[in-house]
Scaffold this motif. Structure first.
Motif, mmCIF file in Angstrom:
data_model
loop_
_atom_site.group_PDB
_atom_site.id
_atom_site.type_symbol
_atom_site.label_atom_id
_atom_site.label_comp_id
_atom_site.label_asym_id
_atom_site.label_seq_id
_atom_site.Cartn_x
_atom_site.Cartn_y
_atom_site.Cartn_z
ATOM 1 N N GLU A 103 0.836 -1.198 0.000
ATOM 2 C CA GLU A 103 0.000 0.000 0.000
ATOM 3 C C GLU A 103 0.873 1.250 0.000
ATOM 4 N N CYS A 104 0.685 2.079 -1.007
ATOM 5 C CA CYS A 104 1.396 3.352 -1.108
ATOM 6 C C CYS A 104 0.356 4.462 -1.192
ATOM 7 N N PRO A 105 0.633 5.677 -0.745
ATOM 8 C CA PRO A 105 1.881 6.176 -0.147
ATOM 9 C C PRO A 105 2.106 5.596 1.256
ATOM 10 N N LEU A 106 3.342 5.742 1.726
ATOM 11 C CA LEU A 106 3.739 5.210 3.020
ATOM 12 C C LEU A 106 3.596 6.279 4.094
ATOM 13 N N GLU A 107 3.114 5.853 5.257
ATOM 14 C CA GLU A 107 2.940 6.769 6.386
ATOM 15 C C GLU A 107 3.923 6.430 7.497
#
Length: 157
Positions: A103-107
């Motif tokens: 899953e992108c974007p990364l947090e």
């Protein structure tokens, strides 16, 4: 049927069909690597070191759980290299864009799971241990946000 037998059957089923957590070394990852697992390999010990044994011309699954240390919407690329007695082998992944497998974007601080099948082609070197470096890199950067090292061997046909 006894509880002991049921437990034994379940444990065998998980190790054959499910993900198996493996030992790894980080290689200058900027993110925290929490867990590495594989599906489609026999995990064994040789000379006190864990080695993943793969069959040729198969498609195992790599599973990496990691925690980013920054927020980023960057594009990520996967690179896989193996160093063995025949020198350096660069595995060409048909889909090197990592965000297709996570899953992108990364947090920052939110654990991410990356999973990708890879093809162990029949022509890859067989019969000896190789040091595998698996990395996820931000496109255009010269550092690896996720980088792991493990030992692997492809069986002789």
């Amino acid at each position: 049927m006894s509880a002991r037998l049921i437990t034994t059957v379940l444990l065998c089923t998980v190790s054959v069909f499910g993900l198996e957590t493996i030992k790894f070394r980080p290689c200058k990852s900027t993110f925290t690597v929490d867990r590495v697992a594989v599906k489609g390999a026999q995990v064994t010990e040789e000379d006190g070191k864990q080695v993943l044994i793969f069959k040729p011309d198969t498609k195992p699954l790599m599973h990496i759980e990691f925690t980013p240390t920054i927020d980023t919407s960057a594009k990520y690329l996967t690179s896989v290299n193996a160093k063995g007695k025949d020198g350096l082998l660069k595995w060409t992944l048909p889909q090197p864009e990592s965000c297709e497998f996570m899953e992108c974007p990364l947090e920052k601080g939110k654990q991410v799971t990356y999973e990708q099948e890879f093809h162990l082609k029949a022509q890859y070197p067989k019969g000896h241990n190789m040091q595998v470096n698996w990395a996820l890199e931000r496109e255009g950067q010269n550092e690896k946000d996720v980088c792991i090292i493990f030992l692997a061997k492809i069986l002789e046909a």
